[in-house]
Design a protein around this motif. Structure first.
Motif, short mmCIF file in Angstrom:
data_model
loop_
_atom_site.label_atom_id
_atom_site.label_comp_id
_atom_site.label_asym_id
_atom_site.label_seq_id
_atom_site.Cartn_x
_atom_site.Cartn_y
_atom_site.Cartn_z
N GLU A 89 108.62 -29.47 -48.43
CA GLU A 89 108.50 -28.84 -49.73
C GLU A 89 108.26 -29.85 -50.85
N GLY A 90 107.59 -29.36 -51.88
CA GLY A 90 107.47 -30.09 -53.13
C GLY A 90 107.87 -29.13 -54.23
N CYS A 91 107.84 -29.58 -55.48
CA CYS A 91 108.26 -28.71 -56.58
C CYS A 91 107.66 -29.24 -57.87
N LEU A 92 107.14 -28.33 -58.69
CA LEU A 92 106.54 -28.75 -59.96
C LEU A 92 107.57 -29.40 -60.89
N SER A 93 108.86 -29.16 -60.65
CA SER A 93 109.91 -29.78 -61.46
C SER A 93 110.38 -31.10 -60.87
N VAL A 94 109.85 -31.46 -59.69
CA VAL A 94 110.19 -32.73 -59.05
C VAL A 94 108.87 -33.36 -58.59
N PRO A 95 107.99 -33.71 -59.53
CA PRO A 95 106.61 -34.06 -59.19
C PRO A 95 106.48 -35.28 -58.27
N GLY A 96 105.59 -35.15 -57.29
CA GLY A 96 105.28 -36.27 -56.40
C GLY A 96 106.28 -36.51 -55.30
N ILE A 97 107.32 -35.65 -55.20
CA ILE A 97 108.36 -35.82 -54.18
C ILE A 97 108.23 -34.70 -53.15
N PHE A 98 108.28 -35.05 -51.87
CA PHE A 98 108.20 -34.05 -50.81
C PHE A 98 109.29 -34.33 -49.79
N ALA A 99 109.93 -33.29 -49.29
CA ALA A 99 110.99 -33.49 -48.29
C ALA A 99 111.13 -32.23 -47.44
N ASP A 100 111.52 -32.44 -46.17
CA ASP A 100 111.73 -31.32 -45.25
C ASP A 100 112.97 -30.54 -45.65
N VAL A 101 112.81 -29.22 -45.71
CA VAL A 101 113.93 -28.33 -46.00
C VAL A 101 113.94 -27.22 -44.96
N GLU A 102 115.15 -26.90 -44.44
CA GLU A 102 115.27 -25.81 -43.47
C GLU A 102 115.64 -24.52 -44.20
N ARG A 103 114.87 -23.46 -43.92
CA ARG A 103 115.13 -22.15 -44.53
C ARG A 103 114.94 -21.06 -43.48
N PRO A 118 108.98 -0.71 -57.85
CA PRO A 118 109.77 -1.33 -56.78
C PRO A 118 108.89 -1.88 -55.66
N LEU A 119 109.27 -3.04 -55.14
CA LEU A 119 108.56 -3.67 -54.02
C LEU A 119 109.56 -3.87 -52.89
N SER A 120 109.12 -3.68 -51.66
CA SER A 120 109.97 -3.89 -50.49
C SER A 120 109.06 -4.37 -49.37
N PHE A 121 109.26 -5.60 -48.92
CA PHE A 121 108.33 -6.15 -47.91
C PHE A 121 108.99 -7.25 -47.08
N ASP A 122 108.38 -7.50 -45.91
CA ASP A 122 108.80 -8.62 -45.05
C ASP A 122 107.91 -9.81 -45.34
N ALA A 123 108.48 -11.01 -45.27
CA ALA A 123 107.69 -12.23 -45.47
C ALA A 123 108.06 -13.23 -44.40
N ASP A 124 107.06 -14.02 -43.96
CA ASP A 124 107.37 -15.12 -43.04
C ASP A 124 106.52 -16.33 -43.43
N GLY A 125 106.63 -17.41 -42.66
CA GLY A 125 105.84 -18.60 -42.92
C GLY A 125 105.99 -19.13 -44.33
N LEU A 126 104.87 -19.61 -44.88
CA LEU A 126 104.89 -20.24 -46.21
C LEU A 126 105.35 -19.28 -47.30
N LEU A 127 104.98 -18.00 -47.18
CA LEU A 127 105.40 -17.03 -48.19
C LEU A 127 106.93 -16.93 -48.23
N ALA A 128 107.56 -16.92 -47.04
CA ALA A 128 109.03 -16.85 -46.98
C ALA A 128 109.66 -18.11 -47.57
N VAL A 129 109.06 -19.27 -47.27
CA VAL A 129 109.55 -20.55 -47.83
C VAL A 129 109.48 -20.50 -49.35
N CYS A 130 108.31 -20.10 -49.84
CA CYS A 130 108.06 -20.12 -51.28
C CYS A 130 109.04 -19.18 -52.02
N ILE A 131 109.24 -17.98 -51.50
CA ILE A 131 110.15 -17.03 -52.16
C ILE A 131 111.58 -17.58 -52.18
N GLN A 132 112.02 -18.15 -51.06
CA GLN A 132 113.38 -18.70 -51.01
C GLN A 132 113.53 -19.89 -51.97
#
Ligand code: NI
Length: 176
Positions: A89-103, A118-132
């Motif tokens: 993962e990276g983050c716009l609030s932590v620019p230029g830094i990348f690190a493995d995160v388990e989710r 209202p929205l109700s949906f399943d997410a996996d892969g990158l979408l699940a990472v991004c939402i978390q």
């Protein structure tokens, strides 16, 4: 539309807990539009309101290859999760830094869109990472919090150095 300023680690305002959105009005839709513009321009694939110093439960993201599938999630909740995945993962609030995160690998999400639908949906892969990742921002948590205190201190020092030599900062490839 307006580009918004993004707070950067270790700014203490990134630790603020966001309050639920109670009114789905024009101001909320404008904020979501401005956040999407800011995210695309950064460039990043996700942005939480906390990162632009607005402490409401709102996030935007677009994990599509062509950057043509913007999503706005208001008052998001993960109601089920399954499995684990590790993503660098990276983050716009932590620019230029990348690190493995388990989710969680797969999640079920309940939320509203910017119009209050209202929205109700399943997410996996990158979408699940991004939402978390973005939902962590809404409770004042950053991906570097998953690292050891020593590594987090190294990140803080690297960012300090980057700010002194702004031109040498690496562009964020997939900043969330
Ligand atoms: Ni982030």
């Amino acid at each position: 539309m307006a580009k918004l300023a993004i707070l950067e680690f270790p700014d203490p305002r990134l630790r603020t807990k966001a309050a639920p959105v109670t009114e789905f009005d024009a101001a909320l839709r404008q904020l979501a539009a401005d956040m999407l513009e800011t995210m695309y321009e950064a460039p990043g694939i996700g942005l939480a309101a906390t990162q632009v110093n607005v402490h409401r439960q709102l996030l935007v993201l677009d994990v599509s290859e062509d950057k043509d599938q913007p999503m706005t999630l208001v008052n998001p909740k993960v109601t089920a999760k399954e499995g684990t995945q590790v993503y660098q993962e990276g983050c716009l609030s932590v620019p230029g830094i990348f690190a493995d995160v388990e989710r969680a690998d797969r999640i079920h999400v309940e939320a509203h869109d910017a119009d209050g639908k209202p929205l109700s949906f399943d997410a996996d892969g990158l979408l699940a990472v991004c939402i978390q990742h973005e939902m962590d921002h809404l409770v004042g948590k950053l991906f570097v919090d998953y690292l050891s205190p020593l590594k987090r201190e190294l990140v803080r020092k690297k960012l300090e150095k980057q700010r002194r030599h702004a031109s040498t900062a690496e562009p964020a490839a997939a900043a969330l």
